[in-house]
Design a protein around this motif. Structure first.
Motif, short mmCIF file in Angstrom:
data_model
loop_
_atom_site.label_atom_id
_atom_site.label_comp_id
_atom_site.label_asym_id
_atom_site.label_seq_id
_atom_site.Cartn_x
_atom_site.Cartn_y
_atom_site.Cartn_z
N GLY A 189 0.77 -1.38 0.08
CA GLY A 189 0.03 -0.04 0.11
C GLY A 189 0.86 1.27 -0.09
N HIS A 190 2.34 1.21 0.23
CA HIS A 190 3.13 2.28 0.05
C HIS A 190 3.28 2.81 -0.98
CE1 HIS A 190 3.87 1.91 4.64
NE2 HIS A 190 4.30 0.99 4.43
N PRO A 191 3.32 4.06 -1.37
CA PRO A 191 3.58 4.70 -2.80
C PRO A 191 5.04 4.52 -3.00
CG PRO A 191 3.13 6.31 -1.04
CD PRO A 191 2.88 5.09 -0.22
N THR A 204 2.56 -0.77 -6.45
CA THR A 204 2.69 0.05 -5.08
C THR A 204 1.01 0.63 -5.17
OG1 THR A 204 3.19 1.71 -6.68
CG2 THR A 204 4.94 0.69 -5.41
N GLY A 205 0.96 1.38 -3.79
CA GLY A 205 -0.71 1.92 -3.65
C GLY A 205 -1.66 0.89 -3.96
N THR A 206 -1.16 -0.42 -3.59
CA THR A 206 -2.13 -1.75 -3.83
C THR A 206 -2.59 -2.53 -2.76
OG1 THR A 206 -1.34 -1.73 -6.00
CG2 THR A 206 -2.47 -3.51 -5.43
N ARG A 223 -6.60 -4.61 -5.10
CA ARG A 223 -7.21 -3.46 -5.70
C ARG A 223 -6.40 -2.30 -5.95
NH1 ARG A 223 -10.87 -2.71 -1.95
NH2 ARG A 223 -9.69 -1.40 -0.76
N GLY A 224 -6.03 -1.86 -6.84
CA GLY A 224 -5.02 -0.60 -6.99
C GLY A 224 -5.63 0.65 -6.65
N ARG A 225 -4.74 1.84 -6.65
CA ARG A 225 -4.97 3.17 -6.46
C ARG A 225 -6.15 3.85 -7.11
NH1 ARG A 225 0.70 5.88 -7.11
NH2 ARG A 225 1.26 3.81 -6.46
N ASP A 226 -6.28 3.10 -8.40
CA ASP A 226 -7.40 3.55 -9.22
C ASP A 226 -8.65 2.83 -8.81
OD1 ASP A 226 -6.76 1.10 -10.23
OD2 ASP A 226 -6.61 1.65 -12.14
N GLY A 227 -8.81 2.18 -8.05
CA GLY A 227 -10.10 1.45 -7.38
C GLY A 227 -10.29 0.13 -8.43
N ARG A 347 3.98 7.58 7.50
CA ARG A 347 4.06 7.66 6.34
C ARG A 347 5.57 8.13 5.83
NH1 ARG A 347 2.40 12.87 5.13
NH2 ARG A 347 0.82 13.56 6.49
#
Length: 401
Positions: A189-191, A204-206, A223-227, A347
């Motif tokens: 989930g970390h960018p 990343t961001g997942t 699920r990615g950062r775009d949903g 973060r």
């Protein structure tokens, strides 16, 4: 059976063994280490890789070599390291109930050092749904499987997904590849995670939303950062990081827990609020190296020696709390003397402005030059807590971007 020793150390990992070696060598009396596992040495026993310092000839040490050396040092100093002994509870303020193949015992002491370590949260504790199929592990479980059965795909799997982005994930990738397992992806989930570029496909961001499969894992839904949701096909899932201290004895004794780490609340001398009970190592916070844990074990031993000699100053009683994007601070209690602090952010923070204040009065404020990341602690020297009022309110450590 009832008997007494001078110091009881619970846990034979890096912190507990280092504390026992220092105590025994300094003449603390009878020092006994209790370890529930059949072998002493802690987590490094399963880390078959270099990175644990060097031996007397300068040759690099792997985890098992480091563990053997730590056990030898404690035993040669005069500590009694007992394995296969489980501590089941407290029999008094400084007495423990234990059980072993020899039967139950009650052991009293003049001081107790808790060094029970930490573990990674399993899938269930992370609230990831699924049907509990085989092939879902933590890093520690993966390392134990490889250490016991060897680096073979039939014992681990063929395609794996690693969940987490801290340095432990990098170790999991290395262990999987040594077993001939294809790493499909590292999901975090970390960018900007700690996993080095090129070690495995990095998402990343997942986040993982579900474990698929029944008898054996067949994949994970992410699920990615775009949903958007997609499925990664695999037969092994390794959850890394997200540490929880093994604090059952702490809770059974009624000792307060630090809100950020969930380890026991301690002061700068590694004392808990209960007189004569100390804590050190990964029990205070997970994710630190064996070297750091061992150093804390030795520091805790020095405090125990002062306690036994009646030389330890009054215990700290001023709470330390965090504000802003900081996950935790240790120690959680301050005394009359300035003490260093360790802080870790929620973060990534680039050149953050850190401040320490008490009752509205600022003790120190400074912009750090570097970058703080969620998987590494930063040390603030004792000058940051100079001027703390022992009779005042909580000390607040705050970070601003």
């Amino acid at each position: 059976m009832n008997r007494a020793v001078d110091v009881l150390v619970v846990g034979a990992g890096p912190a507990g063994l280092a504390a026992a070696a220092r105590l025994a060598a300094a003449g603390a009396g009878r020092v006994e280490v209790l370890e529930r596992e059949p072998e002493a040495g802690g987590v490094p026993r399963h880390c078959v890789r270099p990175g644990f310092g060097a031996d007397a000839r300068g040759r690099p040490l792997d985890g098992p070599g480091y563990a053997r050396r730590a056990v030898r040092a404690a035993s040669r100093a005069g500590a009694d390291v007992r394995t296969g002994v489980s501590v089941t509870g407290w029999a008094g303020p400084l007495a423990l109930e234990t059980v072993s193949p020899a039967g139950p015992e009650r052991i009293g002491a003049r001081a107790v050092v808790l060094a029970t370590g930490a573990r990674e949260r399993p899938r269930s504790a992370r609230l990831v749904p699924g049907t509990r199929p085989a092939g879902v592990l933590t890093t520690g479980e993966l390392q134990r499987v490889v250490a016991r059965f060897g680096a073979r795909r039939e014992h681990v799997g063929r395609r794996a997904v690693v969940v987490g982005g801290d340095p432990v994930a990098r170790g999991a990738v290395r262990t999987l590849r040594s077993a001939g397992v294809e790493v499909v992806a590292v999901v975090t989930g970390h960018p900007r995670p700690a996993v080095a570029a090129g070690t495995a496909p990095l998402l990343t961001g997942t986040v993982v939303t579900e474990i698929l499969g029944r008898g054996r894992a067949t994949g994970v839904a992410v699920r990615g950062r775009d949903g958007r949701t997609t499925v990664l096909r695999c037969d092994t899932v390794v959850f890394t990081g997200d540490w929880i201290p093994d604090h059952e004895l702490v809770r059974a004794r009624g000792l307060p827990l630090a809100p950020g780490t969930r380890g026991p609340l301690t002061d700068g001398a590694f004392r808990t609020p209960a007189p004569g009970i100390f804590a050190a190592g990964a029990l205070l916070r997970g994710g630190e190296s064996a070297r750091v844990a061992a150093a804390e074990g030795r520091a805790a031993a020095d405090a125990v020696l002062d306690h036994l000699a009646g030389l330890l100053p009054p215990a700290g009683a001023v709470p330390v709390v965090t504000a802003g994007p900081l996950r935790w601070v240790v120690p959680g209690l301050l005394g009359p003397e300035p003490a260093p602090l360790l802080v870790r952010p929620e973060r990534r923070l680039v050149r953050p402005l850190l401040s320490v204040a008490q009752d509205g009065a600022r003790l120190r404020r400074e912009r750090l030059r570097g970058t703080l990341v969620p998987w590494r602690s930063v040390r603030l020297g004792p000058e940051w807590t100079r001027g703390t009022d022992p009779a005042g309110g909580p000390v607040t450590v705050e970070a601003e971007e």
